[in-house]
Write an enzyme that holds these catalytic residues in place. Sequence first.
Site, PDB file in Angstrom:
ATOM      1  N   SER A   1      -5.007   7.689   1.113  1.00 55.52           N
ATOM      2  CA  SER A   1      -6.438   7.392   1.123  1.00 55.52           C
ATOM      3  C   SER A   1      -6.780   6.824   2.484  1.00 55.52           C
ATOM      4  O   SER A   1      -5.957   6.141   3.105  1.00 55.52           O
ATOM      5  CB  SER A   1      -6.816   6.347   0.070  1.00 55.52           C
TER       6      SER A   1
ATOM      7  N   GLU B   1     -22.060   7.148  13.349  1.00 52.81           N
ATOM      8  CA  GLU B   1     -23.044   7.844  12.532  1.00 52.81           C
ATOM      9  C   GLU B   1     -22.833   7.646  11.028  1.00 52.81           C
ATOM     10  O   GLU B   1     -23.593   8.159  10.237  1.00 52.81           O
ATOM     11  CB  GLU B   1     -23.028   9.345  12.871  1.00 52.81           C
ATOM     12  N   SER B   2     -21.804   6.971  10.589  1.00 49.04           N
ATOM     13  CA  SER B   2     -21.505   6.579   9.209  1.00 49.04           C
ATOM     14  C   SER B   2     -20.011   6.638   8.951  1.00 49.04           C
ATOM     15  O   SER B   2     -19.284   5.827   9.485  1.00 49.04           O
ATOM     16  CB  SER B   2     -22.293   7.354   8.162  1.00 49.04           C
TER      17      SER B   2
ATOM     18  N   HIS C   1      -9.220  11.023  -0.198  1.00 44.62           N
ATOM     19  CA  HIS C   1      -8.119  10.656  -1.092  1.00 44.62           C
ATOM     20  C   HIS C   1      -7.393  11.955  -1.415  1.00 44.62           C
ATOM     21  O   HIS C   1      -8.036  12.950  -1.768  1.00 44.62           O
ATOM     22  CB  HIS C   1      -8.603   9.989  -2.371  1.00 44.62           C
TER      23      HIS C   1
ATOM     24  N   CYS D   1     -25.399  10.233   9.872  1.00 44.99           N
ATOM     25  CA  CYS D   1     -26.801   9.885  10.062  1.00 44.99           C
ATOM     26  C   CYS D   1     -27.290  10.478  11.386  1.00 44.99           C
ATOM     27  O   CYS D   1     -26.509  10.679  12.302  1.00 44.99           O
ATOM     28  CB  CYS D   1     -26.975   8.369  10.094  1.00 44.99           C
TER      29      CYS D   1
END
Length: 127
Positions: free
Chosen positions: A55, A62-63, A68, A83
């Site tokens: 994970s 931008e985010s 996983h 974003c």
Amino acid sequence: MKNLGRHVLAEIYGCKFDILNDVKKVEEIMVNAALEAGAEVRECVFHKFSPQGVSGVVVISESHLAIHTWPELGYAAVDVFTCGDKVNPWDSCNYLVREFGAADMSAKETERGLLPDITKQPAAVNL
């Protein structure tokens, strides 16, 4: 209404076990997937599970990109949230499919931050 971002949830199938179970390789591929889309990488955190699975998250300006893996099933659950208008989350997803040696991907995009026109909102009141 204009959205603030695009969020792709991807189900990636038929991936190579050895790749999905290698924490360093998964991290490298995820970072490169962000770069492939033109994102600016800030930080990464990845964890290897026992007996298998990885994970992790790549934080971008931008985010984020998150993953996983279930190597024993050849499956990776991925989300790519970007974003702004300069980074295309689909570029990252397509890169991941290629690098994981995947047979198939099922994905959907959701627009995030669909806000009402703030020019029509009442001004804030200072108390």
